[in-house]
Design a protein around this motif. Structure first.
Motif, PDB file in Angstrom:
ATOM      1  N   ILE A  71     -27.884  77.345  26.485  1.00  0.00           N
ATOM      2  CA  ILE A  71     -27.780  76.209  27.414  1.00  0.00           C
ATOM      3  C   ILE A  71     -26.484  75.434  27.169  1.00  0.00           C
ATOM      4  O   ILE A  71     -25.803  74.999  28.105  1.00  0.00           O
ATOM      5  CB  ILE A  71     -29.033  75.299  27.298  1.00  0.00           C
ATOM      6  N   VAL A  72     -26.126  75.269  25.891  1.00  0.00           N
ATOM      7  CA  VAL A  72     -24.856  74.597  25.557  1.00  0.00           C
ATOM      8  C   VAL A  72     -23.691  75.375  26.186  1.00  0.00           C
ATOM      9  O   VAL A  72     -22.802  74.805  26.814  1.00  0.00           O
ATOM     10  CB  VAL A  72     -24.680  74.486  24.020  1.00  0.00           C
ATOM     11  N   ALA A  73     -23.735  76.703  26.039  1.00  0.00           N
ATOM     12  CA  ALA A  73     -22.672  77.553  26.588  1.00  0.00           C
ATOM     13  C   ALA A  73     -22.644  77.459  28.110  1.00  0.00           C
ATOM     14  O   ALA A  73     -21.584  77.280  28.725  1.00  0.00           O
ATOM     15  CB  ALA A  73     -22.896  79.003  26.157  1.00  0.00           C
ATOM     16  N   PHE A  74     -23.814  77.559  28.719  1.00  0.00           N
ATOM     17  CA  PHE A  74     -23.914  77.547  30.176  1.00  0.00           C
ATOM     18  C   PHE A  74     -23.344  76.248  30.748  1.00  0.00           C
ATOM     19  O   PHE A  74     -22.564  76.236  31.699  1.00  0.00           O
ATOM     20  CB  PHE A  74     -25.382  77.728  30.600  1.00  0.00           C
ATOM     21  N   MET A  75     -23.746  75.123  30.143  1.00  0.00           N
ATOM     22  CA  MET A  75     -23.289  73.826  30.651  1.00  0.00           C
ATOM     23  C   MET A  75     -21.786  73.646  30.407  1.00  0.00           C
ATOM     24  O   MET A  75     -21.077  73.107  31.254  1.00  0.00           O
ATOM     25  CB  MET A  75     -24.090  72.690  30.009  1.00  0.00           C
ATOM     26  N   SER A  76     -21.314  74.113  29.259  1.00  0.00           N
ATOM     27  CA  SER A  76     -19.883  73.967  28.947  1.00  0.00           C
ATOM     28  C   SER A  76     -19.043  74.749  29.948  1.00  0.00           C
ATOM     29  O   SER A  76     -17.983  74.293  30.384  1.00  0.00           O
ATOM     30  CB  SER A  76     -19.582  74.466  27.536  1.00  0.00           C
ATOM     31  N   GLU A  77     -19.531  75.936  30.332  1.00  0.00           N
ATOM     32  CA  GLU A  77     -18.806  76.735  31.313  1.00  0.00           C
ATOM     33  C   GLU A  77     -18.873  76.095  32.702  1.00  0.00           C
ATOM     34  O   GLU A  77     -17.877  76.015  33.415  1.00  0.00           O
ATOM     35  CB  GLU A  77     -19.366  78.162  31.361  1.00  0.00           C
ATOM     36  N   ALA A  78     -20.075  75.610  33.050  1.00  0.00           N
ATOM     37  CA  ALA A  78     -20.275  75.046  34.385  1.00  0.00           C
ATOM     38  C   ALA A  78     -19.440  73.783  34.627  1.00  0.00           C
ATOM     39  O   ALA A  78     -19.155  73.429  35.769  1.00  0.00           O
ATOM     40  CB  ALA A  78     -21.761  74.743  34.600  1.00  0.00           C
ATOM     41  N   LEU A  79     -19.028  73.115  33.555  1.00  0.00           N
ATOM     42  CA  LEU A  79     -18.223  71.891  33.708  1.00  0.00           C
ATOM     43  C   LEU A  79     -16.875  72.170  34.361  1.00  0.00           C
ATOM     44  O   LEU A  79     -16.250  71.270  34.904  1.00  0.00           O
ATOM     45  CB  LEU A  79     -17.967  71.251  32.343  1.00  0.00           C
ATOM     46  N   ASP A  80     -16.425  73.445  34.253  1.00  0.00           N
ATOM     47  CA  ASP A  80     -15.190  73.821  34.938  1.00  0.00           C
ATOM     48  C   ASP A  80     -13.995  72.981  34.500  1.00  0.00           C
ATOM     49  O   ASP A  80     -13.275  72.427  35.328  1.00  0.00           O
ATOM     50  CB  ASP A  80     -15.383  73.535  36.439  1.00  0.00           C
ATOM     51  N   VAL A  81     -13.800  72.867  33.190  1.00  0.00           N
ATOM     52  CA  VAL A  81     -12.769  71.978  32.676  1.00  0.00           C
ATOM     53  C   VAL A  81     -11.630  72.747  32.006  1.00  0.00           C
ATOM     54  O   VAL A  81     -11.777  73.918  31.658  1.00  0.00           O
ATOM     55  CB  VAL A  81     -13.357  70.964  31.674  1.00  0.00           C
ATOM     56  N   ASP A  82     -10.518  72.059  31.858  1.00  0.00           N
ATOM     57  CA  ASP A  82      -9.349  72.637  31.192  1.00  0.00           C
ATOM     58  C   ASP A  82      -9.015  71.813  29.965  1.00  0.00           C
ATOM     59  O   ASP A  82      -9.281  70.612  29.934  1.00  0.00           O
ATOM     60  CB  ASP A  82      -8.145  72.588  32.142  1.00  0.00           C
ATOM     61  N   PRO A  83      -8.402  72.462  28.953  1.00  0.00           N
ATOM     62  CA  PRO A  83      -8.006  71.718  27.760  1.00  0.00           C
ATOM     63  C   PRO A  83      -7.221  70.462  28.145  1.00  0.00           C
ATOM     64  O   PRO A  83      -6.405  70.491  29.062  1.00  0.00           O
ATOM     65  CB  PRO A  83      -7.134  72.715  26.996  1.00  0.00           C
ATOM     66  N   ILE A 190     -28.253  70.676  37.682  1.00  0.00           N
ATOM     67  CA  ILE A 190     -27.434  70.653  38.885  1.00  0.00           C
ATOM     68  C   ILE A 190     -25.970  70.352  38.575  1.00  0.00           C
ATOM     69  O   ILE A 190     -25.627  69.784  37.541  1.00  0.00           O
ATOM     70  CB  ILE A 190     -27.968  69.665  39.963  1.00  0.00           C
ATOM     71  N   LYS A 191     -25.144  70.789  39.514  1.00  0.00           N
ATOM     72  CA  LYS A 191     -23.710  70.519  39.426  1.00  0.00           C
ATOM     73  C   LYS A 191     -23.350  69.614  40.587  1.00  0.00           C
ATOM     74  O   LYS A 191     -23.579  69.958  41.748  1.00  0.00           O
ATOM     75  CB  LYS A 191     -22.947  71.840  39.540  1.00  0.00           C
ATOM     76  N   VAL A 192     -22.814  68.442  40.260  1.00  0.00           N
ATOM     77  CA  VAL A 192     -22.417  67.472  41.273  1.00  0.00           C
ATOM     78  C   VAL A 192     -20.895  67.414  41.291  1.00  0.00           C
ATOM     79  O   VAL A 192     -20.268  67.339  40.239  1.00  0.00           O
ATOM     80  CB  VAL A 192     -22.987  66.075  40.907  1.00  0.00           C
ATOM     81  N   GLN A 201     -23.664  68.800  45.935  1.00  0.00           N
ATOM     82  CA  GLN A 201     -24.437  69.249  44.786  1.00  0.00           C
ATOM     83  C   GLN A 201     -24.996  70.641  44.952  1.00  0.00           C
ATOM     84  O   GLN A 201     -25.245  71.105  46.051  1.00  0.00           O
ATOM     85  CB  GLN A 201     -25.541  68.264  44.424  1.00  0.00           C
ATOM     86  N   LYS A 202     -25.173  71.291  43.798  1.00  0.00           N
ATOM     87  CA  LYS A 202     -25.629  72.675  43.783  1.00  0.00           C
ATOM     88  C   LYS A 202     -26.624  72.833  42.630  1.00  0.00           C
ATOM     89  O   LYS A 202     -26.379  72.319  41.522  1.00  0.00           O
ATOM     90  CB  LYS A 202     -24.391  73.540  43.520  1.00  0.00           C
ATOM     91  N   THR A 203     -27.738  73.520  42.889  1.00  0.00           N
ATOM     92  CA  THR A 203     -28.701  73.759  41.818  1.00  0.00           C
ATOM     93  C   THR A 203     -28.311  75.010  41.050  1.00  0.00           C
ATOM     94  O   THR A 203     -27.998  76.039  41.646  1.00  0.00           O
ATOM     95  CB  THR A 203     -30.117  73.933  42.408  1.00  0.00           C
ATOM     96  N   LEU A 204     -28.336  74.920  39.714  1.00  0.00           N
ATOM     97  CA  LEU A 204     -27.899  76.053  38.899  1.00  0.00           C
ATOM     98  C   LEU A 204     -29.051  76.812  38.245  1.00  0.00           C
ATOM     99  O   LEU A 204     -29.088  78.025  38.265  1.00  0.00           O
ATOM    100  CB  LEU A 204     -26.932  75.567  37.819  1.00  0.00           C
ATOM    101  N   LEU A 205     -29.977  76.093  37.628  1.00  0.00           N
ATOM    102  CA  LEU A 205     -31.007  76.733  36.787  1.00  0.00           C
ATOM    103  C   LEU A 205     -32.226  75.834  36.672  1.00  0.00           C
ATOM    104  O   LEU A 205     -32.078  74.621  36.665  1.00  0.00           O
ATOM    105  CB  LEU A 205     -30.502  76.797  35.338  1.00  0.00           C
ATOM    106  N   PRO A 206     -33.412  76.408  36.496  1.00  0.00           N
ATOM    107  CA  PRO A 206     -34.549  75.570  36.077  1.00  0.00           C
ATOM    108  C   PRO A 206     -34.413  75.333  34.567  1.00  0.00           C
ATOM    109  O   PRO A 206     -34.049  76.266  33.840  1.00  0.00           O
ATOM    110  CB  PRO A 206     -35.775  76.442  36.383  1.00  0.00           C
ATOM    111  N   VAL A 207     -34.661  74.136  34.104  1.00  0.00           N
ATOM    112  CA  VAL A 207     -34.456  73.813  32.684  1.00  0.00           C
ATOM    113  C   VAL A 207     -35.536  72.855  32.177  1.00  0.00           C
ATOM    114  O   VAL A 207     -36.322  72.324  32.960  1.00  0.00           O
ATOM    115  CB  VAL A 207     -33.081  73.122  32.447  1.00  0.00           C
TER     116      VAL A 207
END
Ligand code: SAH
Length: 217
Positions: A71-83, A190-192, A201-207
């Motif tokens: 879940i940590v990995a999934f959320m970190s990827e979903a954030l779509d961020v750059d260094p 969700i991703k807002v 907004q988009k639903t990603l996963l049940p959690v």
């Protein structure tokens, strides 16, 4: 000096990343590499060290948990961020998610409502070399207006609705990843995205996450 113990943890971590994370579809090299590096066993209570790399959340006291590695990995990827991006986390807990984001090169600001956990996280972040992470003890529903706007916001506790105050602290085109919904029911991750006109907004996963609370007595 050769440290057999450290070597063992590193191997457990490499295995965790391969079997629990990469094989389940996480592709971001930045996420995979950060999770190979951050010593998760130094973010769990000392009696649970042997379970640190297992495929599950773990209790960290105060009825709270450190999330499952996937879940940590999934959320970190979903954030779509750059260094270099500036990120706000609500729900510091052990400090592990914050450390992963810091290892990914983010500037991290994180809020925790339980004072004992804010202290636990500060200690964990210090001993693992992530003292650049800014930890504040306070109510995440208020966000961190003095530091806004953020490129991305991550919530690791679930509110019943998308908190408007936090949306306002996002940059336009910024992303917020959060679980929403009451604890008894199925929550959605969700991703807002904040837009000029409002949000998408988009639903990603049940959690299943702990609830985001309004106050701590
Ligand atoms: N990200 C953490 C997991 C934290 S569990 C980790 O990596 O270990 C969720 C955390 O959110 C708990 O520590 C809980 O105390 C905190 N929390 C709940 N409501 C909150 C609020 N309103 N503001 C800030 N933190 C909150």
């Amino acid at each position: 000096m050769y440290d057999a113990k450290a070597q063992q943890y590193e191997e457990a971590r490499a295995k965790m990343v391969d079997t629990q994370i990469a094989q389940r579809g996480i592709r971001s090299n930045n996420v995979l590499e950060a999770m190979r590096k951050v010593p998760r066993h130094l973010f769990v209570p000392s009696n649970l060290v042997s379970l640190a790399y297992s495929d599950r959340p773990l209790p960290i006291g105060y009825e709270q948990t450190i999330s499952q590695p996937y879940i940590v990995a999934f959320m970190s990827e979903a954030l779509d961020v750059d260094p270099g991006d500036k990120i706000l986390e609500i729900g510091t807990g052990s400090g592990y998610q914050a450390a992963v984001l810091a290892e990914m090169g983010m500037e991290v600001w994180t809020m925790e409502i339980v004072p004992g956990l804010a202290d636990f996280a500060r200690e964990n972040l210090k001993k693992t070399g992530y003292s650049q992470v800014n930890v504040k003890c306070g109510n995440g529903f208020k966000g961190w207006p003095e530091q806004a706007p953020f490129d991305a916001i991550i919530l690791t506790a679930a509110p019943n609705q998308i908190p408007e105050t936090l949306v306002e602290q996002l940059k336009i085109n910024g992303t917020m990843i959060l679980p929403v919904g009451p604890v008894q029911s199925i929550q959605k991750l969700i991703k807002v995205t904040r837009t000029e006109k409002g949000i998408k907004q988009k639903t990603l996963l049940p959690v299943r996450f702990v609830p985001m609370i309004k106050s701590y007595l």
